[in-house]
Design an enzyme around this catalytic site. Structure first.
Site, mmCIF file in Angstrom:
data_model
loop_
_atom_site.group_PDB
_atom_site.id
_atom_site.type_symbol
_atom_site.label_atom_id
_atom_site.label_comp_id
_atom_site.label_asym_id
_atom_site.label_seq_id
_atom_site.Cartn_x
_atom_site.Cartn_y
_atom_site.Cartn_z
ATOM 1 C CG ASN A 1 -6.950 8.486 -4.346
ATOM 2 O OD1 ASN A 1 -8.130 8.923 -4.424
ATOM 3 N ND2 ASN A 1 -6.487 7.696 -3.280
ATOM 4 C CB CYS A 2 -2.211 5.368 -6.725
ATOM 5 S SG CYS A 2 -0.935 6.342 -5.949
ATOM 6 C CB ALA A 3 -1.686 2.703 -2.185
ATOM 7 C CB THR A 4 1.475 6.386 -1.693
ATOM 8 O OG1 THR A 4 2.079 6.449 -3.000
ATOM 9 C CG2 THR A 4 1.523 5.230 -0.615
ATOM 10 N NE ARG A 5 3.121 7.111 -6.517
ATOM 11 C CZ ARG A 5 4.033 6.829 -7.299
ATOM 12 N NH1 ARG A 5 4.170 7.395 -8.221
ATOM 13 N NH2 ARG A 5 4.710 5.383 -7.102
#
Length: 706
Positions: free
Chosen positions: A476-480
């Site tokens: 995951n990244c910050a939003t996904r």
């Protein structure tokens, strides 16, 4: 060997879903047949519909084509059911099933040709209703209807799943795959056909007895049928109830749908009671709760909502109610009952059954399984001349039940304080729920996490991604939530994800991105735990920003200053679909000339992307939720070139330094250093204004005002 209840239920649900595969065609073909019959009715259209006219000839041709699925229903089920059962290569499985089903019928024909009297079958008579014989693809065989086809389709699917990948010697390679499956099926169908020659005549007799019982059970039978059909819907087992009635031989040859359409002209030219002419039609009144009942329930939810939320609730309920009334698609409303308060759904099932039984008591019969479209085309328009009184009575009784639904639901919602849309806490989203979310909630209840929205999202996302077996890698990244799947075709449509709370879905082959928002770290934790099977042991603390203790003023006037120096551009210019399409909310971006991100206004740090430090979340004093995302795909840098100068939960002032970054390091890694500034709850701020594109200076130039 013990049989697990959950396993049995899963298989039954899968079976029900597989049976539904061909049923999706019946609505179109049923309406087309009905329209064709109406258009040939001289009482409605006059001489233009006389036999021999061009108008008549055209609709005669259309009608013959529209009978396709009803005339060839066994073949349709034999082909379509395996699509839902095949674990791989469903198209080939469908072909194999068709061939095996044809072999099965040819074998039965051969046995009956040689020894029909031995099996108690007069094979010399012409096939037709009441003879126990039917013509399937020009084969005179036992009349097993869709039940026999479904059984053989299940056998074919089992053979396909077990033998499709069987390794055979290279010199026999031509017999590998579908050919081998059909060969095995060919051998299996010989004893299977012989068994059916012995057994099916007795089954036919049992069906006749069951038909007689249902036909003579009257109002009680209609009530029990409708209640069973509704109450089993959440488990996906209602297919076992209505399919044999509407499309099978439970109460009449060929099923209620086909029989009603075949005799529609007879019913339309007779003034005899509908109930007397077609008593079996009482079992097709289950759609009346969709037309009359659910609007009352929706109205109750609207009036039970908080006054300030009613406008928003109306935007949810009106489309869902119109869809239920017109088309008979009730999932958003019914699964909202189930999600919020199962008692409401149980009451709905009781009221729906009582409505059907009451209408039957007053003499109503017909084909009312769908919504208003079915009512008009298949019933009211062709039959109104001789049955106007019955249909007017139907509408009056139906509207009375609309009122009953309203008062009963309103009483239960208020008495038990059910959190139906519009009655939720101010920080909770008002929405209708889907079947996927209901199923996910049941799974979460087993794990003690039914009231955890992030765990629920994780379960729904996992199901929509094809289940644990389809997941190869998760990051995951910050939003996904970034997921690599084994089979992209098993991933549900984007709407399934957005209904569950995602902002969007990005598909690029096997690489899938679920746009979750700032809660993605928590959702990822539950997602990982679900994959490992230890979700009950996961404890993720709720973030303070997610549940603020003090109310915020969304109308508070604020000016946000540039969080970095550089060139300001609109969000739509960011070369990333997630941001440019505003899935994460509206905002701006800066092509930076400096290497420091500062706070654009006073607020609190709600999220820091630990490990990579490429993104930070803020909650401003007016309640605006801010995401500052440094660079595109920079999560892959693993924190190299980034340094965090604050911490989660910290109170910051405008201009405070948040994250430093190295532009050269970002570019050397092959990524863009554009800094995205998204107001993730921008929908709550219609007054928000963005500055025009141009050069900006950190902590001086205004970029957004509220």
């Amino acid at each position: 060997m013990s049989i697990k209840k959950d396993r049995v239920m899963q298989e039954l649900q899968r079976f029900g879903g597989a049976m539904y595969t061909p049923v999706i065609l019946f609505a179109f073909f049923g309406l087309t047949v009905a329209i064709s019959i109406v258009c040939k009715n001289t009482m409605l259209l006059g001489s233009i519909a006389d036999k021999g006219t061009v108008w008549y000839d055209f609709w005669f041709v259309v009608e013959q084509g529209a009978w396709t699925v009803f005339a060839q229903m066994p073949i349709l089920f034999a082909i379509a059911v395996p699509i839902g059962f095949a674990k791989k290569e469903p198209a080939r499985c469908a072909m194999e099933s068709f061939v095996i089903y044809m072999c099965f019928n040819y074998f039965i024909s051969a046995f009956l040709t040689l020894h029909g009297s031995f099996f108690g079958v007069d094979y010399s008579q012409a096939a037709g209703a009441g003879t126990g014989l039917a013509m399937i693809a020009n084969i005179k065989t036992l009349d097993m209807g869709m039940l026999g086809a479904i059984f053989i389709a299940c056998c074919s699917s089992w053979i396909h799943n077990h033998f499709y990948d069987t390794e055979i010697p290279d010199w026999l390679g031509i017999f590998k795959g579908p050919a081998f499956v059909v060969a095995v099926g060919f051998a299996v169908m010989i004893p299977m056909a012989l068994l059916f020659c012995f057994v099916w005549p007795a089954v036919q007799h049992a069906i006749e007895q069951f038909q007689f019982f249902l036909k003579t059970s009257g109002i009680i039978g209609v009530w029990c049928y409708t209640f069973s059909e509704r109450i089993l819907l959440p488990a996906g087992l209602h297919h076992f109830i209505y399919l044999p009635f509407i499309f099978g031989p439970a109460v009449c040859d060929g099923g209620i749908q086909a029989y009603w359409l075949q005799h529609l002209n007879d019913f339309a030219t007779s003034a005899h009671s509908l109930k007397e002419m077609f008593p079996e039609g009482g079992f097709a009144l289950h759609g009346m709760s969709k037309v009359f009942g659910l609007p009352g329930a929706a109205l109750a939810m609207y009036f039970c909502a908080k006054p300030e939320k009613r406008k928003k609730v109306a935007t949810l309920l009106i489309p869902a109610t119109i869809t239920a009334v017109l088309c008979g698609i009730t999932e958003p409303l019914e699964f909202t009952f189930l999600f919020v308060a199962p008692l409401l759904y149980a009451v709905h099932a009781v009221l729906a059954a009582t409505l059907s039984a009451t209408l039957y008591f007053f003499g109503l019969s017909g084909n009312f399984g769908g919504g208003l479209i079915d009512c008009f085309v298949q019933n009211w328009i062709p039959l109104f001349k001789y049955h106007a009184g019955t249909y007017i009575m139907q509408i009056i009784v139906g509207l009375c039940f609309t009122g009953i639904y309203f008062f009963v639901f309103r009483y239960l919602i208020l008495k038990n304080d059910y959190k139906t849309p519009g009655r939720t806490d101010d920080d909770e989203e008002d929405k209708l729920f889907s079947k996927a979310e209901y199923k996910a909630k049941k799974e979460m209840e087993k794990k003690g996490l039914a009231n955890n929205p992030e765990a629920l999202k994780a379960q729904v996302f996992l199901d929509n991604l094809g289940g644990p077996s389809n997941i190869k890698e998760v990051t995951n990244c910050a939003t996904r939530l970034r997921v690599t799947v084994a089979d992209p075709d098993k991933v549900a449509s984007a709407s399934k994800f957005t209904k569950a709370g995602a902002f969007g879905l990005v598909k690029n082959g096997h690489a899938i991105q679920v746009i979750v928002g700032l809660s993605v770290p928590n959702v990822r934790s539950y997602f990982d735990a679900l994959l490992k099977g230890d979700i009950a042991d996961v404890a993720v603390e709720a973030k303070a920003a997610a549940n603020p203790s003090e109310p915020v003023q969304t109308d508070l006037s604020m000016k946000l200053k540039a969080f970095a120096s550089g060139k300001l551009i609109d969000m739509t210019e960011v070369p990333d679909d997630v941001f440019s399409q505003k899935m994460m909310g509206d905002g701006v971006a800066i092509e930076p000339t400096t290497e420091m991100v500062v706070a654009p206004a006073d607020g609190e740090v709600t999220m820091i992307m630990e490990g990579s430090y490429h993104a930070i979340g803020l909650r401003l004093d007016n309640g605006a939720e801010i995401l500052i995302h440094i660079g595109l795909d920079t999560v892959k840098m693993g924190g190299k070139g980034f340094r965090c100068l604050t911490k989660q939960g910290a109170k910051v002032k405008a201009g405070d330094e948040l994250i430093g970054f190295n532009r050269e390091a970002i570019k050397a890694a092959g990524y863009k250093d554009t800094i995205i500034f998204a107001v993730t709850n921008s929908a709550d701020y219609p007054q928000m204004k963005k500055a025009a594109d141009g050069d900006v200076k950190v902590n001086e130039t205004p970029i957004i005002s509220f």
